[in-house]
Design a protein around this motif. Structure first.
Motif, PDB file in Angstrom:
ATOM      1  N   HIS A 160       0.819  -1.210   0.000  1.00 55.72           N
ATOM      2  CA  HIS A 160       0.000   0.000   0.000  1.00 55.72           C
ATOM      3  C   HIS A 160       0.859   1.269   0.000  1.00 55.72           C
ATOM      4  N   GLN A 161       2.158   1.108   0.264  1.00 58.03           N
ATOM      5  CA  GLN A 161       3.026   2.274   0.391  1.00 58.03           C
ATOM      6  C   GLN A 161       3.881   2.534  -0.853  1.00 58.03           C
ATOM      7  N   ILE A 162       3.813   1.636  -1.832  1.00 52.72           N
ATOM      8  CA  ILE A 162       4.683   1.808  -2.996  1.00 52.72           C
ATOM      9  C   ILE A 162       3.865   2.099  -4.254  1.00 52.72           C
ATOM     10  N   ASN A 163       4.540   2.674  -5.230  1.00 52.45           N
ATOM     11  CA  ASN A 163       3.908   3.002  -6.504  1.00 52.45           C
ATOM     12  C   ASN A 163       4.259   1.917  -7.527  1.00 52.45           C
ATOM     13  N   PHE A 164       3.290   1.112  -7.911  1.00 50.14           N
ATOM     14  CA  PHE A 164       3.510   0.032  -8.869  1.00 50.14           C
ATOM     15  C   PHE A 164       3.551   0.520 -10.313  1.00 50.14           C
ATOM     16  N   GLN A 165       3.082   1.733 -10.559  1.00 48.70           N
ATOM     17  CA  GLN A 165       2.851   2.179 -11.936  1.00 48.70           C
ATOM     18  C   GLN A 165       4.087   2.106 -12.837  1.00 48.70           C
ATOM     19  N   PRO A 166       5.255   2.616 -12.402  1.00 55.44           N
ATOM     20  CA  PRO A 166       6.422   2.533 -13.295  1.00 55.44           C
ATOM     21  C   PRO A 166       6.790   1.090 -13.649  1.00 55.44           C
ATOM     22  N   LEU A 167       6.690   0.190 -12.696  1.00 56.50           N
ATOM     23  CA  LEU A 167       6.995  -1.218 -12.956  1.00 56.50           C
ATOM     24  C   LEU A 167       5.985  -1.828 -13.913  1.00 56.50           C
ATOM     25  N   ILE A 168       4.720  -1.544 -13.700  1.00 56.81           N
ATOM     26  CA  ILE A 168       3.674  -2.085 -14.569  1.00 56.81           C
ATOM     27  C   ILE A 168       3.852  -1.597 -16.005  1.00 56.81           C
ATOM     28  N   GLU A 169       4.157  -0.318 -16.161  1.00 54.49           N
ATOM     29  CA  GLU A 169       4.360   0.232 -17.497  1.00 54.49           C
ATOM     30  C   GLU A 169       5.592  -0.389 -18.171  1.00 54.49           C
ATOM     31  N   ALA A 170       6.628  -0.660 -17.387  1.00 56.21           N
ATOM     32  CA  ALA A 170       7.832  -1.282 -17.943  1.00 56.21           C
ATOM     33  C   ALA A 170       7.525  -2.696 -18.448  1.00 56.21           C
ATOM     34  N   ILE A 171       6.743  -3.446 -17.679  1.00 60.39           N
ATOM     35  CA  ILE A 171       6.345  -4.788 -18.105  1.00 60.39           C
ATOM     36  C   ILE A 171       5.492  -4.704 -19.367  1.00 60.39           C
ATOM     37  N   HIS A 172       4.557  -3.781 -19.365  1.00 60.71           N
ATOM     38  CA  HIS A 172       3.632  -3.630 -20.498  1.00 60.71           C
ATOM     39  C   HIS A 172       4.363  -3.252 -21.777  1.00 60.71           C
ATOM     40  N   ASP A 173       5.348  -2.364 -21.674  1.00 56.87           N
ATOM     41  CA  ASP A 173       6.017  -1.841 -22.865  1.00 56.87           C
ATOM     42  C   ASP A 173       7.132  -2.753 -23.382  1.00 56.87           C
ATOM     43  N   ALA A 174       7.529  -3.736 -22.592  1.00 56.51           N
ATOM     44  CA  ALA A 174       8.639  -4.607 -22.989  1.00 56.51           C
ATOM     45  C   ALA A 174       8.260  -5.488 -24.176  1.00 56.51           C
ATOM     46  N   SER A 175       9.204  -5.695 -25.076  1.00 53.29           N
ATOM     47  CA  SER A 175       8.977  -6.595 -26.214  1.00 53.29           C
ATOM     48  C   SER A 175       8.846  -8.033 -25.729  1.00 53.29           C
ATOM     49  N   ASN A 176       9.690  -8.403 -24.781  1.00 51.32           N
ATOM     50  CA  ASN A 176       9.660  -9.747 -24.215  1.00 51.32           C
ATOM     51  C   ASN A 176       9.856  -9.669 -22.706  1.00 51.32           C
ATOM     52  N   VAL A 177       9.119 -10.475 -21.972  1.00 52.77           N
ATOM     53  CA  VAL A 177       9.250 -10.546 -20.513  1.00 52.77           C
ATOM     54  C   VAL A 177       9.742 -11.942 -20.132  1.00 52.77           C
ATOM     55  N   TYR A 178      10.806 -11.977 -19.342  1.00 51.20           N
ATOM     56  CA  TYR A 178      11.375 -13.240 -18.880  1.00 51.20           C
ATOM     57  C   TYR A 178      11.286 -13.288 -17.360  1.00 51.20           C
ATOM     58  N   ILE A 179      10.826 -14.418 -16.839  1.00 55.03           N
ATOM     59  CA  ILE A 179      10.682 -14.593 -15.393  1.00 55.03           C
ATOM     60  C   ILE A 179      11.632 -15.702 -14.958  1.00 55.03           C
TER      61      ILE A 179
ATOM     62  N   PHE B 147      15.439  -4.803 -15.180  1.00 53.51           N
ATOM     63  CA  PHE B 147      14.885  -5.963 -14.497  1.00 53.51           C
ATOM     64  C   PHE B 147      14.380  -5.595 -13.108  1.00 53.51           C
ATOM     65  N   CYS B 148      13.494  -6.445 -12.611  1.00 52.80           N
ATOM     66  CA  CYS B 148      12.881  -6.261 -11.299  1.00 52.80           C
ATOM     67  C   CYS B 148      13.292  -7.412 -10.394  1.00 52.80           C
ATOM     68  N   SER B 149      13.735  -7.095  -9.208  1.00 50.15           N
ATOM     69  CA  SER B 149      14.033  -8.120  -8.210  1.00 50.15           C
ATOM     70  C   SER B 149      12.841  -8.256  -7.262  1.00 50.15           C
ATOM     71  N   ILE B 150      12.523  -9.487  -6.897  1.00 55.34           N
ATOM     72  CA  ILE B 150      11.481  -9.742  -5.901  1.00 55.34           C
ATOM     73  C   ILE B 150      12.107 -10.627  -4.831  1.00 55.34           C
TER      74      ILE B 150
ATOM     75  N   ASN C  66      16.611  -2.427 -11.470  1.00 58.48           N
ATOM     76  CA  ASN C  66      15.969  -1.152 -11.802  1.00 58.48           C
ATOM     77  C   ASN C  66      14.696  -0.950 -10.999  1.00 58.48           C
ATOM     78  N   TYR C  67      14.041  -2.058 -10.653  1.00 58.00           N
ATOM     79  CA  TYR C  67      12.808  -2.038  -9.879  1.00 58.00           C
ATOM     80  C   TYR C  67      12.941  -3.104  -8.786  1.00 58.00           C
ATOM     81  N   GLN C  68      12.357  -2.832  -7.620  1.00 57.80           N
ATOM     82  CA  GLN C  68      12.431  -3.781  -6.513  1.00 57.80           C
ATOM     83  C   GLN C  68      11.064  -3.986  -5.876  1.00 57.80           C
ATOM     84  N   LEU C  69      10.750  -5.226  -5.562  1.00 57.18           N
ATOM     85  CA  LEU C  69       9.598  -5.549  -4.744  1.00 57.18           C
ATOM     86  C   LEU C  69      10.080  -6.448  -3.613  1.00 57.18           C
ATOM     87  N   PHE C  70       9.401  -6.350  -2.465  1.00 56.26           N
ATOM     88  CA  PHE C  70       9.812  -7.129  -1.295  1.00 56.26           C
ATOM     89  C   PHE C  70       8.606  -7.819  -0.661  1.00 56.26           C
ATOM     90  N   TYR C  71       8.893  -8.867   0.079  1.00 53.82           N
ATOM     91  CA  TYR C  71       7.854  -9.567   0.834  1.00 53.82           C
ATOM     92  C   TYR C  71       8.437 -10.038   2.163  1.00 53.82           C
TER      93      TYR C  71
END
Length: 252
Positions: A100-119, A192-195, A208-213
């Motif tokens: 609830h404290q972070i802004n997901f928008q830049p990460l979501i847009e990066a995923i959306h705009d990418a030609s290919n997404v690798y997990i 890339f995003c680290s989780i 470039n992007y970080q998420l935590f749990y």
């Protein structure tokens, strides 16, 4: 996000004087939450402006925001989980509070705009959770590739470019076998995003992007043996996939 988590995230930005103030806050939390900014400055042999700058370095809006978080943490410390169900509840609540404290928008847009997404999940449990996340993205219309094995990940990183996007799902974020692959992503300027769990770690520091749990330690059947629970990992992955679907359906 707790005061401790904020400190972990911004530790490298702190001066030695900042770290001394942080140690005082950690060791004298009850006194700190009842102190004014001037009183805290006097107690730490620093100034009002130094304390305020520290609060902002740690990601708080100001001293009042920092003190409020200290108070919440102090209250939470008094409620120690007495069983594993309570611990599970704590992990999930903390992960949701963080989301609830972070802004997901830049990460979501990066995923959306990418030609290919690798997990790329770094372990067996991460693989299971990442598979469902991969399926969620497919359902939302985003084609992606779920990678398996360090060798495959290493080969792929040597072929990617700035139009691709990588999501690395880990526990500690310090898996030695993928550090060269991460260096290759940075060298080729592949975003890339680290989780990972809440911590200062190699992955999050290079991403470039970080998420935590939250990943708490739970006992096992072997005396003295413990393991980390990743129950909150699918929570943060589920939040990300749902926010991506909301973006595609309503904001795109």
């Amino acid at each position: 996000m707790s005061f401790e988590d904020n400190v972990k995230m911004h530790f490298d930005e702190l001066s030695e004087n900042d770290k001394e103030i942080v140690r005082y806050l950690q060791q004298n939390m009850a006194d700190a939450i009842n102190s004014s900014i001037i009183e805290l400055g006097e107690a730490t042999l620093s100034s009002k402006s130094t304390v305020l700058r520290l609060a902002k370095k740690l990601g708080f809006r100001g001293f009042s925001d920092l003190k409020f978080q200290l108070e919440q943490d102090y209250k939470a410390d008094k409620i120690i989980p007495t069983d594993l169900e309570q611990q599970l509840h704590h992990d999930i609540d903390k992960t949701f509070a963080y989301s609830h404290q972070i802004n997901f928008q830049p990460l979501i847009e990066a995923i959306h705009d990418a030609s290919n997404v690798y997990i790329y999940p770094t372990g067996f449990s991460q693989q299971n959770f990442a598979r469902e996340f991969s399926n969620d993205l497919l359902i939302a219309g985003k084609k992606n590739y779920l990678l398996d094995g360090t060798t495959n990940f290493d080969r792929i990183t040597r072929k990617l470019n700035q139009n691709d996007f990588v999501i690395v799902v880990s526990l500690s974020g310090n898996t030695p076998s993928i550090k060269n692959s991460i260096k290759m992503l940075n060298f080729r300027k592949v975003p890339f995003c680290s989780i990972t769990e809440f911590s200062r770690n190699y992955l999050s520091e290079h991403a470039n992007y970080q998420l935590f749990y939250e990943a708490s330690v739970i006992p096992t059947a072997e005396p003295g043996d413990e393991m980390s629970s990743m129950t909150s990992l699918p929570i943060i992955l589920g939040i990300l996939s749902r926010k991506y679907r909301e973006f595609v359906l309503f904001d795109e």
